[in-house]
Write a protein that holds these residues in place. Sequence first.
Motif, PDB file in Angstrom:
ATOM      1  N   GLU A 252      -1.824   1.815-131.879  1.00  0.00           N
ATOM      2  CA  GLU A 252      -0.644   2.575-132.260  1.00  0.00           C
ATOM      3  C   GLU A 252      -0.958   3.532-133.410  1.00  0.00           C
ATOM      4  OE1 GLU A 252       4.041   1.525-132.839  1.00  0.00           O
ATOM      5  OE2 GLU A 252       2.582   0.380-134.021  1.00  0.00           O
ATOM      6  N   THR A 253      -0.538   4.782-133.285  1.00  0.00           N
ATOM      7  CA  THR A 253      -0.721   5.772-134.347  1.00  0.00           C
ATOM      8  C   THR A 253       0.440   5.700-135.333  1.00  0.00           C
ATOM      9  OG1 THR A 253       0.426   7.487-133.104  1.00  0.00           O
ATOM     10  CG2 THR A 253      -1.949   7.271-132.741  1.00  0.00           C
ATOM     11  N   VAL A 254       0.269   6.405-136.474  1.00  0.00           N
ATOM     12  CA  VAL A 254       1.332   6.443-137.466  1.00  0.00           C
ATOM     13  C   VAL A 254       2.561   7.159-136.898  1.00  0.00           C
ATOM     14  CG1 VAL A 254       1.986   7.357-139.722  1.00  0.00           C
ATOM     15  CG2 VAL A 254      -0.244   6.298-139.410  1.00  0.00           C
ATOM     16  N   LEU A 279     -10.569   9.394-138.235  1.00  0.00           N
ATOM     17  CA  LEU A 279     -10.691   8.699-139.505  1.00  0.00           C
ATOM     18  C   LEU A 279     -11.651   7.528-139.361  1.00  0.00           C
ATOM     19  CD1 LEU A 279      -6.944   8.509-140.626  1.00  0.00           C
ATOM     20  CD2 LEU A 279      -8.678  10.134-141.368  1.00  0.00           C
ATOM     21  N   PRO A 280     -12.298   7.126-140.453  1.00  0.00           N
ATOM     22  CA  PRO A 280     -13.113   5.911-140.403  1.00  0.00           C
ATOM     23  C   PRO A 280     -12.253   4.730-139.970  1.00  0.00           C
ATOM     24  CG  PRO A 280     -13.539   7.124-142.420  1.00  0.00           C
ATOM     25  CD  PRO A 280     -12.373   7.785-141.761  1.00  0.00           C
ATOM     26  N   PRO A 281     -12.838   3.774-139.245  1.00  0.00           N
ATOM     27  CA  PRO A 281     -12.028   2.658-138.714  1.00  0.00           C
ATOM     28  C   PRO A 281     -11.254   1.916-139.793  1.00  0.00           C
ATOM     29  CG  PRO A 281     -14.212   2.669-137.710  1.00  0.00           C
ATOM     30  CD  PRO A 281     -14.242   3.697-138.790  1.00  0.00           C
ATOM     31  N   ASP A 284      -8.449   4.178-141.068  1.00  0.00           N
ATOM     32  CA  ASP A 284      -7.412   4.343-140.062  1.00  0.00           C
ATOM     33  C   ASP A 284      -6.502   3.124-140.008  1.00  0.00           C
ATOM     34  OD1 ASP A 284      -5.921   5.329-138.040  1.00  0.00           O
ATOM     35  OD2 ASP A 284      -7.391   4.987-136.457  1.00  0.00           O
ATOM     36  N   ARG A 285      -7.101   1.943-140.012  1.00  0.00           N
ATOM     37  CA  ARG A 285      -6.295   0.732-139.954  1.00  0.00           C
ATOM     38  C   ARG A 285      -5.503   0.531-141.253  1.00  0.00           C
ATOM     39  NH1 ARG A 285      -3.219  -1.876-136.753  1.00  0.00           N
ATOM     40  NH2 ARG A 285      -3.023  -4.090-137.248  1.00  0.00           N
ATOM     41  N   VAL A 291       1.822   2.209-143.946  1.00  0.00           N
ATOM     42  CA  VAL A 291       3.095   2.717-143.416  1.00  0.00           C
ATOM     43  C   VAL A 291       3.899   1.586-142.792  1.00  0.00           C
ATOM     44  CG1 VAL A 291       4.140   4.344-141.810  1.00  0.00           C
ATOM     45  CG2 VAL A 291       2.084   5.000-143.068  1.00  0.00           C
ATOM     46  N   GLN A 292       3.230   0.711-142.049  1.00  0.00           N
ATOM     47  CA  GLN A 292       3.936  -0.387-141.378  1.00  0.00           C
ATOM     48  C   GLN A 292       4.583  -1.338-142.383  1.00  0.00           C
ATOM     49  OE1 GLN A 292       1.521  -3.431-139.456  1.00  0.00           O
ATOM     50  NE2 GLN A 292       2.830  -3.297-137.635  1.00  0.00           N
ATOM     51  N   GLU A 293       3.823  -1.762-143.395  1.00  0.00           N
ATOM     52  CA  GLU A 293       4.367  -2.691-144.386  1.00  0.00           C
ATOM     53  C   GLU A 293       5.470  -2.031-145.205  1.00  0.00           C
ATOM     54  OE1 GLU A 293       4.859  -6.233-146.401  1.00  0.00           O
ATOM     55  OE2 GLU A 293       3.643  -5.823-144.620  1.00  0.00           O
ATOM     56  N   SER A 294       5.321  -0.740-145.541  1.00  0.00           N
ATOM     57  CA  SER A 294       6.347  -0.042-146.316  1.00  0.00           C
ATOM     58  C   SER A 294       7.644   0.099-145.521  1.00  0.00           C
ATOM     59  CB  SER A 294       5.832   1.333-146.742  1.00  0.00           C
ATOM     60  OG  SER A 294       4.656   1.217-147.524  1.00  0.00           O
TER      61      SER A 294
END
Length: 515
Positions: A252-254, A279-281, A284-285, A291-294
Amino acid sequence: MRRERRRDRLTDLALWAVLAGSVLLKSDPNDGGSWWWVGVGVPLTGVAVLLCRARPLLSLVIVAVLSGWQSLELFTPSYAAALVAFGYITGRRTATARPALFTFAGIAATGLVLSLLLEDLWSWFAQLVTLLFTVVVPWLVGRYVRQYAQLVSAGWQLADRMEREQEAVADRERLRERSRIAGDMHDSLGHELSLIAVRAAALEVDPSLDERRQAAAGELRQAAAEATARLRDIIGVLRADGEPAPTAPGAETVTALVERARNSGMAVELTEDSAPSALPPMTDRAVHRVVQESLTNAAKHAPGAAVRVRLSYGEDDVTVRFTNERQVSATSLASGGTGLVGLDERVRLAGGTLTHGPDGEGFRVTARLPLTSGAAPSPVPPAPTSARELDHARRRVRRGLVQAITVPVAVAAVLAVLVLGFRMYSDTRTVMDRGRYDRIQVGDTRADVLTRLPRLSLDGPPPGVQPEPADAGRCEYYRARKYETTPAYRLCFKDDRLTSKTIVTDVDNEEDRPR
Protein backbone atom coordinates in the motif's frame (compact mmCIF):
# COMPACT_ATOMS: atom_id res chain seq x y z
CA MET A 1 -19.92 12.89 24.58
CA ARG A 2 -23.62 13.71 24.29
CA ARG A 3 -23.83 14.21 28.03
CA GLU A 4 -20.91 16.66 27.95
CA ARG A 5 -22.46 18.61 25.08
CA ARG A 6 -25.79 18.81 26.89
CA ARG A 7 -24.04 20.05 30.00
CA ASP A 8 -22.12 22.67 27.98
CA ARG A 9 -25.34 23.93 26.42
CA LEU A 10 -27.02 24.20 29.81
CA THR A 11 -23.99 26.05 31.19
CA ASP A 12 -24.02 28.51 28.28
CA LEU A 13 -27.76 29.03 28.67
CA ALA A 14 -27.35 29.78 32.39
CA LEU A 15 -24.50 32.21 31.65
CA TRP A 16 -26.61 34.04 29.08
CA ALA A 17 -29.53 34.22 31.53
CA VAL A 18 -27.31 35.80 34.20
CA LEU A 19 -25.70 38.31 31.84
CA ALA A 20 -28.98 39.18 30.13
CA GLY A 21 -30.57 39.62 33.55
CA SER A 22 -27.86 42.11 34.43
CA VAL A 23 -28.67 44.09 31.29
CA LEU A 24 -32.40 44.05 32.10
CA LEU A 25 -32.12 44.88 35.79
CA LYS A 26 -29.70 47.77 35.28
CA SER A 27 -31.88 49.46 32.65
CA ASP A 28 -33.94 52.46 33.60
CA PRO A 29 -37.62 51.86 32.74
CA ASN A 30 -38.22 55.63 32.59
CA ASP A 31 -35.57 56.05 29.92
CA GLY A 32 -36.87 55.07 26.51
CA GLY A 33 -33.36 54.83 25.09
CA SER A 34 -32.39 52.20 27.61
CA TRP A 35 -35.03 49.83 26.27
CA TRP A 36 -33.55 50.20 22.83
CA TRP A 37 -30.24 49.15 24.36
CA VAL A 38 -31.92 46.15 25.97
CA GLY A 39 -33.24 45.07 22.58
CA VAL A 40 -29.71 45.23 21.18
CA GLY A 41 -27.67 44.16 24.20
CA VAL A 42 -29.54 40.99 25.18
CA PRO A 43 -29.28 39.31 21.71
CA LEU A 44 -25.65 40.38 21.25
CA THR A 45 -24.83 39.02 24.70
CA GLY A 46 -26.36 35.74 23.58
CA VAL A 47 -24.16 35.80 20.46
CA ALA A 48 -21.12 36.37 22.66
CA VAL A 49 -22.08 33.35 24.80
CA LEU A 50 -22.49 31.20 21.68
CA LEU A 51 -19.01 32.20 20.49
CA CYS A 52 -17.23 32.00 23.84
CA ARG A 53 -16.11 28.37 23.40
CA ALA A 54 -14.72 28.63 19.88
CA ARG A 55 -13.88 32.38 19.75
CA PRO A 56 -13.62 33.73 23.33
CA LEU A 57 -11.71 36.85 22.26
CA LEU A 58 -14.46 37.77 19.82
CA SER A 59 -17.02 37.41 22.61
CA LEU A 60 -14.95 39.74 24.79
CA VAL A 61 -14.74 42.33 22.01
CA ILE A 62 -18.53 42.24 21.49
CA VAL A 63 -19.20 42.94 25.17
CA ALA A 64 -16.48 45.61 25.29
CA VAL A 65 -18.10 47.41 22.35
CA LEU A 66 -21.52 47.27 24.02
CA SER A 67 -20.11 48.63 27.28
CA GLY A 68 -17.96 51.26 25.57
CA TRP A 69 -20.92 52.48 23.53
CA GLN A 70 -22.80 53.27 26.74
CA SER A 71 -19.81 54.84 28.51
CA LEU A 72 -16.37 55.74 27.23
CA GLU A 73 -15.02 54.76 30.63
CA LEU A 74 -16.06 51.15 29.77
CA PHE A 75 -17.52 50.52 33.22
CA THR A 76 -21.29 50.17 33.07
CA PRO A 77 -23.60 48.34 35.49
CA SER A 78 -25.18 46.47 32.59
CA TYR A 79 -22.00 44.90 31.23
CA ALA A 80 -19.52 44.90 34.11
CA ALA A 81 -20.36 41.27 34.95
CA ALA A 82 -20.08 40.31 31.27
CA LEU A 83 -16.62 41.87 31.01
CA VAL A 84 -15.45 39.93 34.08
CA ALA A 85 -16.99 36.68 32.82
CA PHE A 86 -15.61 36.85 29.29
CA GLY A 87 -12.23 38.06 30.55
CA TYR A 88 -12.00 34.91 32.68
CA ILE A 89 -13.30 32.69 29.87
CA THR A 90 -10.73 34.13 27.47
CA GLY A 91 -7.88 33.30 29.85
CA ARG A 92 -9.33 29.85 30.54
CA ARG A 93 -9.88 28.84 26.92
CA THR A 94 -7.06 30.60 25.04
CA ALA A 95 -3.82 28.66 24.72
CA THR A 96 -1.50 31.59 23.96
CA ALA A 97 -1.37 35.02 25.55
CA ARG A 98 -0.32 37.09 22.53
CA PRO A 99 -3.77 37.41 20.82
CA ALA A 100 -5.35 38.51 24.10
CA LEU A 101 -2.62 41.08 24.74
CA PHE A 102 -3.07 42.48 21.23
CA THR A 103 -6.83 42.70 21.86
CA PHE A 104 -6.34 44.56 25.15
CA ALA A 105 -3.92 46.95 23.46
CA GLY A 106 -6.42 47.50 20.65
CA ILE A 107 -9.20 48.35 23.12
CA ALA A 108 -6.95 50.78 24.97
CA ALA A 109 -5.77 52.42 21.73
CA THR A 110 -9.35 52.82 20.50
CA GLY A 111 -10.32 54.40 23.81
CA LEU A 112 -7.39 56.81 23.58
CA VAL A 113 -8.40 57.94 20.09
CA LEU A 114 -12.02 58.49 21.13
CA SER A 115 -10.94 60.36 24.27
CA LEU A 116 -8.73 62.67 22.24
CA LEU A 117 -11.53 63.31 19.79
CA LEU A 118 -13.92 64.14 22.64
CA GLU A 119 -11.22 66.06 24.54
CA ASP A 120 -11.85 63.96 27.64
CA LEU A 121 -8.57 62.28 28.55
CA TRP A 122 -9.71 61.50 32.07
CA SER A 123 -12.26 59.07 30.63
CA TRP A 124 -9.40 57.18 29.01
CA PHE A 125 -7.64 56.79 32.36
CA ALA A 126 -10.87 55.50 33.84
CA GLN A 127 -11.19 53.14 30.89
CA LEU A 128 -7.70 51.76 31.53
CA VAL A 129 -8.54 51.13 35.17
CA THR A 130 -11.75 49.37 34.15
CA LEU A 131 -9.91 47.33 31.53
CA LEU A 132 -7.33 46.31 34.10
CA PHE A 133 -9.62 45.20 36.92
CA THR A 134 -12.64 43.89 34.99
CA VAL A 135 -10.85 42.24 32.05
CA VAL A 136 -7.10 41.78 32.53
CA VAL A 137 -7.23 40.52 36.11
CA PRO A 138 -9.99 37.95 35.36
CA TRP A 139 -8.02 36.95 32.24
CA LEU A 140 -4.92 36.32 34.35
CA VAL A 141 -6.98 34.31 36.83
CA GLY A 142 -8.37 32.26 33.95
CA ARG A 143 -4.87 31.60 32.61
CA TYR A 144 -3.73 30.50 36.06
CA VAL A 145 -6.69 28.11 36.37
CA ARG A 146 -5.91 26.75 32.90
CA GLN A 147 -2.26 26.20 33.75
CA TYR A 148 -3.14 24.61 37.08
CA ALA A 149 -5.51 22.24 35.28
CA GLN A 150 -2.70 21.43 32.86
CA LEU A 151 -0.42 20.72 35.82
CA VAL A 152 -2.96 18.32 37.31
CA SER A 153 -3.49 16.72 33.91
CA ALA A 154 0.26 16.44 33.39
CA GLY A 155 0.59 14.74 36.79
CA TRP A 156 -2.03 12.16 35.87
CA GLN A 157 -0.45 11.70 32.46
CA LEU A 158 2.95 11.14 34.00
CA ALA A 159 1.54 8.70 36.55
CA ASP A 160 -0.25 6.79 33.81
CA ARG A 161 2.85 6.84 31.64
CA MET A 162 5.03 5.57 34.47
CA GLU A 163 2.65 2.67 35.08
CA ARG A 164 2.67 1.81 31.41
CA GLU A 165 6.44 2.15 31.24
CA GLN A 166 6.78 -0.23 34.17
CA GLU A 167 4.50 -2.68 32.41
CA ALA A 168 6.49 -2.21 29.21
CA VAL A 169 9.76 -2.82 31.05
CA ALA A 170 8.35 -6.00 32.56
CA ASP A 171 7.11 -7.13 29.15
CA ARG A 172 10.50 -6.40 27.58
CA GLU A 173 12.27 -8.38 30.28
CA ARG A 174 9.91 -11.30 29.77
CA LEU A 175 10.39 -11.16 26.00
CA ARG A 176 14.15 -10.89 26.43
CA GLU A 177 14.19 -13.93 28.67
CA ARG A 178 11.98 -15.81 26.24
CA SER A 179 14.40 -14.85 23.48
CA ARG A 180 17.26 -16.27 25.52
CA ILE A 181 15.28 -19.45 26.16
CA ALA A 182 14.46 -19.69 22.47
CA GLY A 183 18.14 -19.25 21.63
CA ASP A 184 19.10 -21.97 24.09
CA MET A 185 16.44 -24.23 22.59
CA HIS A 186 17.77 -23.49 19.12
CA ASP A 187 21.32 -24.33 20.15
CA SER A 188 20.50 -27.49 22.11
CA LEU A 189 17.72 -28.89 19.95
CA GLY A 190 19.51 -27.97 16.77
CA HIS A 191 22.61 -29.80 18.00
CA GLU A 192 20.59 -32.87 18.97
CA LEU A 193 18.70 -32.89 15.69
CA SER A 194 21.98 -32.58 13.82
CA LEU A 195 23.33 -35.60 15.70
CA ILE A 196 20.17 -37.53 14.91
CA ALA A 197 20.56 -36.68 11.23
CA VAL A 198 24.23 -37.81 11.26
CA ARG A 199 23.35 -41.09 12.94
CA ALA A 200 20.47 -41.67 10.56
CA ALA A 201 22.80 -41.02 7.62
CA ALA A 202 25.21 -43.61 9.01
CA LEU A 203 22.41 -46.16 9.30
CA GLU A 204 21.27 -45.33 5.78
CA VAL A 205 24.57 -46.59 4.36
CA ASP A 206 25.09 -49.46 6.88
CA PRO A 207 25.54 -52.65 4.74
CA SER A 208 24.27 -54.83 7.58
CA LEU A 209 20.76 -53.40 7.19
CA ASP A 210 18.34 -54.43 4.49
CA GLU A 211 16.93 -51.95 1.99
CA ARG A 212 13.73 -51.35 3.99
CA ARG A 213 15.63 -50.34 7.10
CA GLN A 214 18.06 -48.22 5.08
CA ALA A 215 15.07 -46.41 3.51
CA ALA A 216 13.56 -45.81 6.96
CA ALA A 217 16.91 -44.40 8.15
CA GLY A 218 16.98 -42.09 5.09
CA GLU A 219 13.50 -40.82 5.88
CA LEU A 220 14.60 -40.20 9.47
CA ARG A 221 17.64 -38.26 8.27
CA GLN A 222 15.52 -36.10 5.94
CA ALA A 223 12.93 -35.41 8.66
CA ALA A 224 15.67 -34.37 11.10
CA ALA A 225 17.15 -31.99 8.50
CA GLU A 226 13.75 -30.47 7.77
CA ALA A 227 13.02 -30.05 11.49
CA THR A 228 16.38 -28.33 11.95
CA ALA A 229 15.65 -25.87 9.11
CA ARG A 230 12.14 -25.20 10.42
CA LEU A 231 13.46 -24.58 13.92
CA ARG A 232 16.03 -22.14 12.53
CA ASP A 233 13.33 -20.21 10.66
CA ILE A 234 10.99 -20.03 13.65
CA ILE A 235 13.59 -19.12 16.24
CA GLY A 236 15.28 -16.73 13.81
CA VAL A 237 12.31 -14.39 14.03
CA LEU A 238 13.52 -13.57 17.55
CA ARG A 239 16.49 -11.72 16.18
CA ALA A 240 19.18 -10.12 18.29
CA ASP A 241 19.56 -6.33 18.50
CA GLY A 242 22.52 -6.31 16.13
CA GLU A 243 20.72 -8.14 13.34
CA PRO A 244 19.05 -6.19 10.51
CA ALA A 245 15.32 -5.48 10.67
CA PRO A 246 12.94 -6.79 7.99
CA THR A 247 13.02 -4.49 4.98
CA ALA A 248 10.15 -5.65 2.80
CA PRO A 249 7.70 -2.73 2.45
CA GLY A 250 3.96 -3.21 2.27
CA ALA A 251 2.18 -2.98 -1.03
CA GLU A 252 0.00 0.00 0.00
CA THR A 253 1.26 3.49 -0.92
CA VAL A 254 0.83 6.63 1.16
CA THR A 255 -1.68 7.96 -1.37
CA ALA A 256 -3.77 4.79 -1.08
CA LEU A 257 -3.51 4.96 2.71
CA VAL A 258 -4.76 8.58 2.77
CA GLU A 259 -7.54 7.75 0.33
CA ARG A 260 -8.66 4.88 2.54
CA ALA A 261 -8.74 7.28 5.51
CA ARG A 262 -10.86 9.73 3.51
CA ASN A 263 -13.29 6.98 2.63
CA SER A 264 -13.66 6.23 6.33
CA GLY A 265 -14.80 9.83 7.00
CA MET A 266 -11.58 11.66 7.97
CA ALA A 267 -10.84 15.11 6.53
CA VAL A 268 -7.29 14.50 5.25
CA GLU A 269 -5.27 16.82 3.02
CA LEU A 270 -2.21 15.26 1.34
CA THR A 271 0.51 17.41 -0.21
CA GLU A 272 3.41 15.58 -1.86
CA ASP A 273 6.34 16.94 -3.83
CA SER A 274 7.66 15.15 -6.86
CA ALA A 275 9.07 11.93 -5.42
CA PRO A 276 12.19 10.07 -6.59
CA SER A 277 11.72 6.99 -8.71
CA ALA A 278 12.07 4.62 -5.76
CA LEU A 279 12.71 5.03 -2.05
CA PRO A 280 15.01 2.75 -0.07
CA PRO A 281 13.01 -0.16 1.40
CA MET A 282 13.53 0.88 5.02
CA THR A 283 12.65 4.53 4.27
CA ASP A 284 9.61 3.54 2.22
CA ARG A 285 8.23 1.37 4.99
CA ALA A 286 9.03 3.99 7.66
CA VAL A 287 7.19 6.74 5.71
CA HIS A 288 4.18 4.48 5.40
CA ARG A 289 4.25 3.68 9.14
CA VAL A 290 4.58 7.36 10.15
CA VAL A 291 1.49 8.34 8.16
CA GLN A 292 -0.43 5.23 9.24
CA GLU A 293 0.27 5.64 12.96
CA SER A 294 -0.42 9.40 12.83
CA LEU A 295 -3.78 8.87 11.11
CA THR A 296 -4.67 6.22 13.69
CA ASN A 297 -3.84 8.56 16.59
CA ALA A 298 -5.78 11.44 15.00
CA ALA A 299 -8.85 9.27 14.48
CA LYS A 300 -8.62 8.01 18.08
CA HIS A 301 -7.78 11.21 19.99
CA ALA A 302 -9.16 14.02 17.78
CA PRO A 303 -12.14 12.65 15.84
CA GLY A 304 -13.49 15.09 13.31
CA ALA A 305 -10.38 17.29 13.28
CA ALA A 306 -8.89 18.34 9.95
CA VAL A 307 -5.62 16.54 9.18
CA ARG A 308 -2.76 17.67 6.95
CA VAL A 309 -0.02 15.38 5.60
CA ARG A 310 2.94 16.77 3.67
CA LEU A 311 5.81 14.83 2.06
CA SER A 312 8.81 16.97 1.11
CA TYR A 313 11.76 15.47 -0.76
CA GLY A 314 15.18 17.02 -0.47
CA GLU A 315 18.51 16.01 -1.93
CA ASP A 316 19.41 13.67 0.92
CA ASP A 317 16.24 13.08 2.90
CA VAL A 318 12.46 13.05 2.87
CA THR A 319 10.41 14.93 5.49
CA VAL A 320 6.99 13.79 6.63
CA ARG A 321 4.93 16.46 8.41
CA PHE A 322 1.65 15.49 9.99
CA THR A 323 -0.60 17.98 11.85
CA ASN A 324 -4.15 17.93 13.14
CA GLU A 325 -6.03 21.06 14.19
CA ARG A 326 -7.26 20.16 17.65
CA GLN A 327 -6.73 17.70 20.46
CA VAL A 328 -10.06 16.87 22.09
CA SER A 329 -8.75 15.21 25.22
CA ALA A 330 -5.58 16.31 26.99
CA THR A 331 -5.22 12.91 28.68
CA SER A 332 -5.34 11.15 25.34
CA LEU A 333 -1.83 12.38 24.61
CA ALA A 334 -0.52 10.00 27.22
CA SER A 335 -2.85 7.07 26.49
CA GLY A 336 -0.71 4.10 25.65
CA GLY A 337 2.24 5.91 24.15
CA THR A 338 3.60 2.65 22.74
CA GLY A 339 2.57 3.54 19.19
CA LEU A 340 4.82 6.61 19.09
CA VAL A 341 7.59 4.68 20.86
CA GLY A 342 7.46 1.94 18.23
CA LEU A 343 7.25 4.54 15.48
CA ASP A 344 10.32 6.29 16.85
CA GLU A 345 12.20 2.96 16.82
CA ARG A 346 11.13 2.30 13.23
CA VAL A 347 12.38 5.75 12.11
CA ARG A 348 15.59 5.38 14.12
CA LEU A 349 16.46 2.02 12.55
CA ALA A 350 15.95 3.60 9.12
CA GLY A 351 18.55 6.25 10.03
CA GLY A 352 16.08 9.10 10.57
CA THR A 353 14.72 11.24 13.40
CA LEU A 354 11.20 11.67 14.75
CA THR A 355 9.73 14.59 16.74
CA HIS A 356 6.20 14.88 18.04
CA GLY A 357 4.22 16.97 20.50
CA PRO A 358 1.43 19.54 20.96
CA ASP A 359 1.22 22.29 18.35
CA GLY A 360 -1.12 25.03 19.60
CA GLU A 361 -4.50 23.36 20.05
CA GLY A 362 -3.50 20.36 17.91
CA PHE A 363 -0.72 17.79 17.56
CA ARG A 364 2.28 17.54 15.27
CA VAL A 365 4.48 14.67 14.08
CA THR A 366 7.60 15.28 11.98
CA ALA A 367 9.92 12.59 10.61
CA ARG A 368 13.11 13.02 8.57
CA LEU A 369 14.35 9.92 6.74
CA PRO A 370 17.38 9.38 4.49
CA LEU A 371 17.08 8.71 0.78
CA THR A 372 20.18 6.50 0.69
CA SER A 373 20.18 2.76 1.32
CA GLY A 374 22.13 1.26 4.19
CA ALA A 375 21.99 4.35 6.43
CA ALA A 376 23.21 3.67 9.95
CA PRO A 377 20.53 3.74 12.67
CA SER A 378 20.32 7.00 14.55
CA PRO A 379 21.46 6.98 18.18
CA VAL A 380 18.78 6.30 20.74
CA PRO A 381 17.73 9.69 22.23
CA PRO A 382 17.64 9.93 26.02
CA ALA A 383 14.09 9.53 27.24
CA PRO A 384 12.70 12.57 29.10
CA THR A 385 12.28 11.88 32.76
CA SER A 386 8.94 12.32 34.45
CA ALA A 387 10.51 14.51 37.10
CA ARG A 388 11.79 16.94 34.47
CA GLU A 389 8.40 17.18 32.76
CA LEU A 390 6.56 17.64 36.03
CA ASP A 391 9.05 20.30 37.13
CA HIS A 392 8.51 22.14 33.84
CA ALA A 393 4.74 22.06 34.40
CA ARG A 394 5.17 23.36 37.95
CA ARG A 395 7.39 26.22 36.77
CA ARG A 396 4.78 27.15 34.18
CA VAL A 397 2.06 27.31 36.84
CA ARG A 398 4.26 29.34 39.19
CA ARG A 399 5.02 31.74 36.35
CA GLY A 400 1.30 32.11 35.71
CA LEU A 401 0.65 32.81 39.38
CA VAL A 402 3.41 35.43 39.47
CA GLN A 403 1.97 37.06 36.36
CA ALA A 404 -1.52 37.07 37.88
CA ILE A 405 -0.14 39.04 40.84
CA THR A 406 2.58 41.24 39.36
CA VAL A 407 0.94 42.29 36.09
CA PRO A 408 -2.04 44.07 37.73
CA VAL A 409 0.28 45.69 40.25
CA ALA A 410 2.67 46.85 37.53
CA VAL A 411 -0.14 48.12 35.31
CA ALA A 412 -1.76 49.91 38.27
CA ALA A 413 1.58 51.54 39.08
CA VAL A 414 1.97 52.70 35.48
CA LEU A 415 -1.57 54.05 35.49
CA ALA A 416 -0.91 55.86 38.76
CA VAL A 417 2.18 57.49 37.27
CA LEU A 418 0.25 58.48 34.14
CA VAL A 419 -2.66 59.89 36.14
CA LEU A 420 -0.31 61.78 38.44
CA GLY A 421 1.62 63.18 35.49
CA PHE A 422 -1.52 64.22 33.69
CA ARG A 423 -2.87 65.74 36.90
CA MET A 424 0.25 67.81 37.34
CA TYR A 425 0.11 68.84 33.69
CA SER A 426 -3.56 69.81 33.90
CA ASP A 427 -2.94 71.73 37.13
CA THR A 428 -0.48 73.96 35.34
CA ARG A 429 -2.72 74.38 32.29
CA THR A 430 -5.90 75.34 34.17
CA VAL A 431 -4.46 78.30 36.10
CA MET A 432 -5.65 81.80 35.08
CA ASP A 433 -3.72 84.94 35.88
CA ARG A 434 -5.67 87.53 37.94
CA GLY A 435 -4.80 90.23 35.49
CA ARG A 436 -6.43 88.30 32.64
CA TYR A 437 -9.48 87.71 34.77
CA ASP A 438 -9.81 91.43 35.50
CA ARG A 439 -9.57 92.34 31.82
CA ILE A 440 -12.49 90.06 30.97
CA GLN A 441 -15.78 91.96 31.02
CA VAL A 442 -19.36 90.73 31.18
CA GLY A 443 -20.85 90.99 27.71
CA ASP A 444 -17.65 90.07 25.87
CA THR A 445 -18.08 87.56 23.09
CA ARG A 446 -16.93 84.02 23.65
CA ALA A 447 -14.37 84.35 20.87
CA ASP A 448 -12.73 87.35 22.58
CA VAL A 449 -12.73 85.66 25.98
CA LEU A 450 -11.17 82.43 24.66
CA THR A 451 -8.07 84.32 23.56
CA ARG A 452 -7.37 85.22 27.22
CA LEU A 453 -8.23 81.83 28.80
CA PRO A 454 -5.86 78.93 29.61
CA ARG A 455 -5.80 75.94 27.29
CA LEU A 456 -7.63 73.67 29.76
CA SER A 457 -10.44 74.16 32.25
CA LEU A 458 -11.51 72.17 35.26
CA ASP A 459 -13.76 69.16 34.61
CA GLY A 460 -16.54 70.72 36.66
CA PRO A 461 -17.25 72.95 39.64
CA PRO A 462 -14.84 72.49 42.54
CA PRO A 463 -16.29 70.66 45.55
CA GLY A 464 -18.03 72.79 48.16
CA VAL A 465 -18.81 75.86 46.02
CA GLN A 466 -22.26 77.37 45.67
CA PRO A 467 -24.44 76.20 42.80
CA GLU A 468 -24.37 78.00 39.51
CA PRO A 469 -26.86 80.90 39.06
CA ALA A 470 -30.10 80.19 37.26
CA ASP A 471 -30.11 80.76 33.52
CA ALA A 472 -26.38 81.30 33.61
CA GLY A 473 -25.79 79.10 30.61
CA ARG A 474 -22.69 76.97 30.40
CA CYS A 475 -20.11 77.70 33.11
CA GLU A 476 -16.39 76.96 33.05
CA TYR A 477 -13.97 76.98 35.99
CA TYR A 478 -10.28 77.91 36.19
CA ARG A 479 -7.80 77.74 39.06
CA ALA A 480 -6.56 80.88 40.78
CA ARG A 481 -3.48 79.10 42.20
CA LYS A 482 -1.57 75.97 41.20
CA TYR A 483 -2.53 72.65 42.83
CA GLU A 484 -5.56 74.24 44.59
CA THR A 485 -9.16 73.91 43.47
CA THR A 486 -10.42 76.93 45.39
CA PRO A 487 -10.56 79.81 45.02
CA ALA A 488 -11.48 79.42 41.35
CA TYR A 489 -12.74 81.66 38.57
CA ARG A 490 -16.19 80.85 37.19
CA LEU A 491 -17.13 82.16 33.76
CA CYS A 492 -20.65 81.56 32.44
CA PHE A 493 -21.58 81.86 28.76
CA LYS A 494 -24.96 82.08 27.12
CA ASP A 495 -25.62 82.73 23.47
CA ASP A 496 -21.84 83.03 22.90
CA ARG A 497 -21.52 85.93 25.36
CA LEU A 498 -20.16 86.14 28.88
CA THR A 499 -23.11 86.54 31.25
CA SER A 500 -21.30 86.40 34.60
CA LYS A 501 -17.84 86.16 36.14
CA THR A 502 -17.31 85.07 39.73
CA ILE A 503 -14.55 84.09 42.10
CA VAL A 504 -15.86 81.03 43.94
CA THR A 505 -14.48 79.55 47.13
CA ASP A 506 -15.38 76.77 49.51
CA VAL A 507 -18.61 77.85 51.23
CA ASP A 508 -17.29 76.57 54.54
CA ASN A 509 -14.52 79.16 54.41
CA GLU A 510 -15.78 82.16 52.47
CA GLU A 511 -18.87 83.29 50.62
CA ASP A 512 -18.84 83.67 46.86
CA ARG A 513 -17.85 87.15 45.81
CA PRO A 514 -19.22 88.47 42.51
CA ARG A 515 -16.93 90.53 40.36
